[in-house]
Design a protein around this motif. Structure first.
Motif, PDB file in Angstrom:
ATOM      1  N   VAL A  47       0.808  -1.223   0.000  1.00 26.97           N
ATOM      2  CA  VAL A  47       0.000   0.000   0.000  1.00 26.97           C
ATOM      3  C   VAL A  47       0.844   1.276   0.000  1.00 26.97           C
ATOM      4  N   THR A  48       2.167   1.146   0.034  1.00 22.02           N
ATOM      5  CA  THR A  48       3.017   2.337  -0.088  1.00 22.02           C
ATOM      6  C   THR A  48       3.322   2.675  -1.535  1.00 22.02           C
ATOM      7  N   ARG A  49       2.929   1.817  -2.466  1.00 19.57           N
ATOM      8  CA  ARG A  49       3.284   2.053  -3.870  1.00 19.57           C
ATOM      9  C   ARG A  49       2.092   1.836  -4.800  1.00 19.57           C
ATOM     10  N   LEU A  50       0.933   2.319  -4.376  1.00 19.91           N
ATOM     11  CA  LEU A  50      -0.266   2.209  -5.199  1.00 19.91           C
ATOM     12  C   LEU A  50      -0.165   3.127  -6.415  1.00 19.91           C
ATOM     13  N   GLY A  51      -0.800   2.693  -7.485  1.00 20.97           N
ATOM     14  CA  GLY A  51      -0.803   3.483  -8.708  1.00 20.97           C
ATOM     15  C   GLY A  51      -0.664   2.625  -9.942  1.00 20.97           C
ATOM     16  N   PRO A  52       0.468   1.918 -10.094  1.00 18.44           N
ATOM     17  CA  PRO A  52       0.655   1.065 -11.273  1.00 18.44           C
ATOM     18  C   PRO A  52      -0.351  -0.076 -11.331  1.00 18.44           C
ATOM     19  N   PRO A  53      -0.453  -0.735 -12.485  1.00 19.45           N
ATOM     20  CA  PRO A  53      -1.413  -1.830 -12.632  1.00 19.45           C
ATOM     21  C   PRO A  53      -1.182  -2.958 -11.635  1.00 19.45           C
TER      22      PRO A  53
END
Length: 214
Positions: A47-53
């Protein structure tokens, strides 16, 4: 002779960490996926790197040949584990409504699977004019161009790339994994503190004239 009126623009919004804080729900979904598959997943890290597929995150935890099946299982679990735990970001509802109140269209363009993105909007009682899913970074330009969006608001450098590829104004908020400095360096035209600043910025916006950065 009366001057021609300027029509209100269509504004695109990213979803995760722009309009919604999906970290609690996504964390719960990954924990459940880990338990069902017996595969260790560090949900706190996820959850620290949400965004990419989704498939890009899956590659950190599963062999390549298992990713399609694991992605399908995750999306199947998502409605039960990720929707109710997700909150609207501060100012999100007001940002969407500011566009619509001015006569413009507010659309959501996200990498998230579209049916789940729509569930988030329904659960949070947010009513964008369209929700388009399954698009990341430069791919987002496809939807932005199709809907005639002249502004795209997001929290990730991938969102900045999508806006620029669509030749739309990039408005960024450092409410996700990318800092204000990273968003600026990626080429964001405007960096706001968060979406609570958007309605005032938007009220001053005129096509071809970018208000000063917040």
């Amino acid at each position: 002779m009366a001057s021609a009126s300027i029509s209100a623009p269509t504004v695109g919004f990213d979803l995760d960490m722009t309009l919604i804080d999906s970290r609690p729900g996504i964390h719960a979904c990954w924990v459940e996926l880990s338990e069902r598959t017996g595969t260790h997943v560090d949900a706190d890290l996820v959850v620290t790197r949400l965004g990419p597929p989704l498939e890009e995150e899956m590659a950190h935890w599963f062999p390549t040949d298992r990713i399609p099946a694991m992605a399908d299982l995750y999306r199947e679990l998502y409605p039960a584990y990720a929707i109710t735990g997700t909150l609207a970001m501060p100012g999100a509802r007001e940002a969407v409504e500011a566009v619509q109140a001015a006569g413009g269209r507010a659309i959501v363009v996200t990498a998230k699977w579209q049916p789940n993105a729509e569930l988030h909007m329904e659960h949070l009682d947010m009513a964008p004019d369209a929700v388009i899913g399954n698009l990341w970074a430069e791919q987002k330009a496809l939807a932005l161009r199709e809907h005639g969006a002249s502004i795209y608001v997001g929290d990730h450098v991938g969102d900045v790339r999508g806006a620029r590829f669509a030749e739309a104004l990039s408005v960024a908020v450092p409410t996700g994994p990318c800092s204000a400095g990273e968003l600026s360096a990626a080429g964001a035209d405007v960096v706001l503190g968060d979406l609570t600043e958007f309605p005032r910025w938007f009220s001053d916006y005129r096509p071809g004239c970018v208000p000063a950065r917040a």
